[in-house]
Enzyme design. Structure first.
Site: not given
Length: 413
Positions: A10, A17, A94, A183, A212-213, A244, A287, A333-334, A387
């Site tokens: 990626n 990554k 990706r 995504h 949700l990230g 965004r 957080r 993540g979220v 992913e």
């Protein structure tokens, strides 16, 4: 023995990554991140995932993506997992934007690469970096199949009524202006895993997926096929995100140019990098926002409320699009870690058959799980996305002999 490993890459604008997977049992052999490429403070963190070895880190200037991939290859070789191994079946990349031409994973040829380059105007922040990663990997292993897995591919099943913007058709077609969605590998993986969690086949399940990230998107998946998604021509449209804005009246752009004297580039930066949660309250870490809310911070509370309001709008809209909803799945993540977000997003939707069990919602786990009470008509799930595994699966299915792919599927089941 047939080659059975897949390297997933990626490539971002300043990072790479990577993960190496053994497709016989879909296990991870190693993973890593090279960040701040082109800077004096470049950093590579390599994690061998077999044998319990500790992560290794190196710092210092890494000039470009070529040097970054060569450094990653050196780390893999130190673990006996070098890119020259005959066990490596392919490299899966990706690629963010595939337009309408690429609706499935594709072996990269010169013509495919030219088409990805032609799509740079609609993905100027992403496709150039993806192309750089592909070319570098090709130079390292010119004999190996390189496969592009596109973020947009899963969304190519959207009907024209969902994909078209209501603007002049000739202008739209001339400049490829339509809703593509992003995504896609996450939405594909999570919708399929949600069906498995319910003990059903994907073609029998309608799912609303909420990825949700820092970037965030929603999709409506009917019987395994995407019929609607929140991101559009670019990843700016849709939900409130970390930096965004998501949905906004397009006339805001004209207003800022006329009244504030802002240039197109300045408005672009505002909407993509200085909006969303960070624009509303100065933080894009959920957080930290929750911590501030608990301390009575009204600005953080308002940002959270705006974020949740947009989520509810999309859940309701996609329930209408699907007609029947079997599950709402939270991921990324979220979505995977922020219980207050899941609770708030579902609260008040009982008439839609949705509810969250507070005890189940509070549990932290890396496994797919239901957080809705047994009486709920619609399941609410938390499904960790993967992913890299999705890219590896799609890559291996394309290049490996069918019996090897079947063996991998049987191991997974």
């Amino acid at each position: 023995m047939e080659p059975h490993r897949v390297l997933v890459l990626n490539s971002g604008s300043s990072s790479v990554k990577y993960q190496l997977l053994d497709m016989r049992d879909r296990s991870r052999l190693a993973s890593g991140l090279v960040e701040r490429i082109g800077e004096e403070t470049s950093r590579l963190v390599h994690t061998p995932l077999a044998g319990g070895a500790e992560p290794r880190e190196r710092t210092g200037p890494i000039a470009d993506h070529d040097a970054a991939l060569k450094a990653a290859a050196e780390e893999l070789a130190a673990d006996g997992l070098g890119l020259d191994s005959p066990e490596l079946a392919a490299i899966g990349h990706r690629v963010v934007h595939g337009g309408l031409k690429f609706s499935a994973p594709t072996v990269i040829t010169d013509e495919v690469l030219k088409e990805i380059e032609r799509l740079v105007p609609v993905a100027p922040l992403h496709n150039p970096a993806n192309i750089t990663g592909i070319r570098t990997a090709q130079a390292l292993r010119p004999d190996l199949p390189q496969v592009a897995v596109f973020d947009t591919a899963f969304h190519t099943t959207m009907p024209e009524s969902a994909a078209r913007y209501a603007i002049d058709v000739e202008t739209a077609d001339a400049h490829r202006i339509r809703r593509y969605g992003f995504h896609g590998t996450s939405h594909a993986y999570v919708s399929r895993r949600t069906a498995e969690l319910l003990g059903k086949a994907p073609e029998d399940v309608n799912v609303i997926v909420l990825h949700l990230g820092n970037g965030a998107s929603a999709s409506a998946v009917a019987g395994g096929r995407c019929v609607e998604t929140s991101m559009g021509l670019t990843p700016l449209e849709g939900l409130v995100m970390g930096t965004r804005s998501g949905d906004i009246d397009p006339a805001v752009v004209f207003h800022l140019k006329r009244v504030a004297g802002m240039s197109t580039d300045e408005v672009d930066v505002l909407l993509n990098k200085k909006s969303g949660l960070v624009g509303l309250c100065g933080d894009n870490d959920m957080r930290e926002i929750r911590r501030r809310i608990e301390e009575g911070d009204e600005q953080a509370a308002l940002a959270f409320d705006i974020y949740i309001h947009r989520l509810k709008k999309y859940i309701g809209a996609y329930a209408a699009v699907l007609g029947r909803v079997d599950a709402v799945a939270f991921t990324a993540g979220v979505g995977e870690n922020a219980a207050p977000v899941r609770e708030a997003a579902i609260a008040g939707l009982e008439e839609f058959g949705l509810a969250v069990d507070a005890g189940l919602n509070a549990v932290r786990s890396g496994e797919p799980r239901l957080i809705s009470p047994e009486y709920a008509r619609v399941a609410v799930a938390v499904v960790p996305t993967d992913e890299e595994l999705e890219i590896a699966d799609q890559t291996f299915a394309l290049v490996a002999p069918q019996d090897a792919v079947q063996d991998a599927v049987q191991v997974d089941n």
